[in-house]
Enzyme design. Structure first.
Site, PDB file in Angstrom:
ATOM      1  N   ASP A   1      50.079  29.531  39.468  1.00 54.51           N
ATOM      2  CA  ASP A   1      48.739  29.892  39.902  1.00 54.51           C
ATOM      3  C   ASP A   1      48.513  29.369  41.319  1.00 54.51           C
ATOM      4  OD1 ASP A   1      46.135  30.946  38.211  1.00 54.51           O
ATOM      5  OD2 ASP A   1      45.544  29.698  39.913  1.00 54.51           O
TER       6      ASP A   1
ATOM      7  N   ASN B   1      42.360  43.028  44.355  1.00 59.98           N
ATOM      8  CA  ASN B   1      43.552  42.780  43.554  1.00 59.98           C
ATOM      9  C   ASN B   1      44.819  43.411  44.112  1.00 59.98           C
ATOM     10  OD1 ASN B   1      41.963  41.284  41.911  1.00 59.98           O
ATOM     11  ND2 ASN B   1      41.988  42.684  40.166  1.00 59.98           N
TER      12      ASN B   1
ATOM     13  N   ASN C   1      44.100  44.270  36.731  1.00 61.62           N
ATOM     14  CA  ASN C   1      43.301  45.494  36.799  1.00 61.62           C
ATOM     15  C   ASN C   1      42.999  45.911  38.229  1.00 61.62           C
ATOM     16  OD1 ASN C   1      42.775  46.539  34.182  1.00 61.62           O
ATOM     17  ND2 ASN C   1      41.458  44.786  33.740  1.00 61.62           N
TER      18      ASN C   1
ATOM     19  N   HIS D   1      44.237  53.438  31.572  1.00 62.20           N
ATOM     20  CA  HIS D   1      43.634  52.250  30.969  1.00 62.20           C
ATOM     21  C   HIS D   1      42.233  52.060  31.552  1.00 62.20           C
ATOM     22  CE1 HIS D   1      43.313  48.340  29.143  1.00 62.20           C
ATOM     23  NE2 HIS D   1      43.287  47.707  30.301  1.00 62.20           N
TER      24      HIS D   1
END
Length: 313
Positions: free
Chosen positions: A33, A96, A121, A176
């Protein structure tokens, strides 16, 4: 020795890593992370359950140390900001896209043979982005959205039927997204019996509607994106790949003429094995299903076009 890296130690990433470790899917699980101490802290927390739960997977957490991910067999990318109430998955593209692109490029410096599993996403577009910017063979980039949507579909079917979810079969194809996924009711069964023989049209229509807004419903309740089912769905896909299970799972993959589509990553049933996805299963869609799939693909193409507008690809 098998190794899986999960990039992003937020709710979804940490859940995915925890499921992988507890089920001993890999010998080693690494969490990475950008936020100092988050991966390390969660890894220690998970390691302190080893004696309680009795698993042997090694878990390691690191901050931005891609060298620690070297020689991973599968890498799960969950990085990016989650949805907030009222947000669509598509609204996350601008932020993103840059994150996923950077992660994919850095991962492949140390694990050039890894299979990438995308959760970030908007998942269809982030899978397409990863495929484009890495230049990997198409079978080595897999989006997990269909596995999650199909699990939600089976849950709602089991609720309507009042039965054990493990005895229900069903799949969701297409994008999705709340308006792009397509629960294939024609092929859904309970103990081999078509659900269309067991549920009224009204009940089945409600199952479909609940499935399509399954993620948004949870976002509204939780104030952020869901994590238990998405994390578990990612782990489910990883296990099928890493253990060469040959499972048929709906996943977001690159199409080159299949289902009448090109230059797109979208959810269709595939066979998962050690090199990623091995082949696409042709469901031989009905005229109505084809129309829905084409509409879904058109929406995904439109979202993908944003990548070019922001120079992400």
């Amino acid at each position: 020795m098998s190794k899986v890296t999960v990039v992003g130690a937020g709710n979804v990433g940490a859940t995915c890593a925890n499921v992988l470790a507890f089920n001993e899917v890999a010998d080693e699980v690494v969490m990475l992370d950008v936020k100092e101490g988050v991966s390390e802290g969660k890894a220690i927390d998970m390691n302190q359950t080893v004696q309680l739960l009795g698993f042997d997977t090694r878990i390691k957490g690191v901050t931005n140390d891609y060298a620690a991910t070297a020689n991973s067999d599968v890498v799960v990318i969950t990085s990016g900001i989650p949805r907030k109430p009222g947000m669509t998955r598509e609204e996350l593209i601008g932020v993103n896209a840059g994150i996923v692109k950077s992660v994919a490029e850095n991962i492949l410096k140390y694990s050039p043979n890894a299979v990438l599993v995308i959760i970030s996403n908007p998942m269809d577009t982030m899978t397409y982005l990863a495929s484009k910017v890495t230049g990997l063979p198409k079978h080595r980039v897999v989006g997990m959205g269909g596995a999650l949507d199909s699990s939600r579909f089976k849950y709602y079917l089991s609720e309507a039927l009042g039965c054990n979810p493990n005895e229900v079969e069903g799949m969701v194809i297409g994008g999705h997204g709340d308006t792009t996924m397509i629960p294939v009711t024609r092929l859904a069964t309970y103990k081999g019996i078509p659900v269309t023989d067991l549920l009224s049209k009204e009940a089945l229509d409600k199952v479909v509607a609940d499935t399509m807004v399954g993620g948004a419903t949870l976002t509204g309740l939780l104030g952020t994106s869901a994590w238990y089912a998405p994390g578990a769905a990612g782990a489910y896909v990883v296990e099928a790949i890493l253990h060469d299970q040959k499972k048929v799972v709906t996943c977001c993959v690159s199409l080159e003429g299949e289902y009448g589509q090109n230059d797109i990553c979208i959810g269709v049933p595939v066979v998962l094995g050690k090199n990623g996805w091995e082949k696409i299963i042709d469901l031989k869609l009905t005229a109505d299903e084809k129309e829905k799939f084409e509409a879904s693909a058109a929406a995904v193409h439109k979202t993908n076009a944003v990548l070019k507008e922001i120079n992400a690809i």
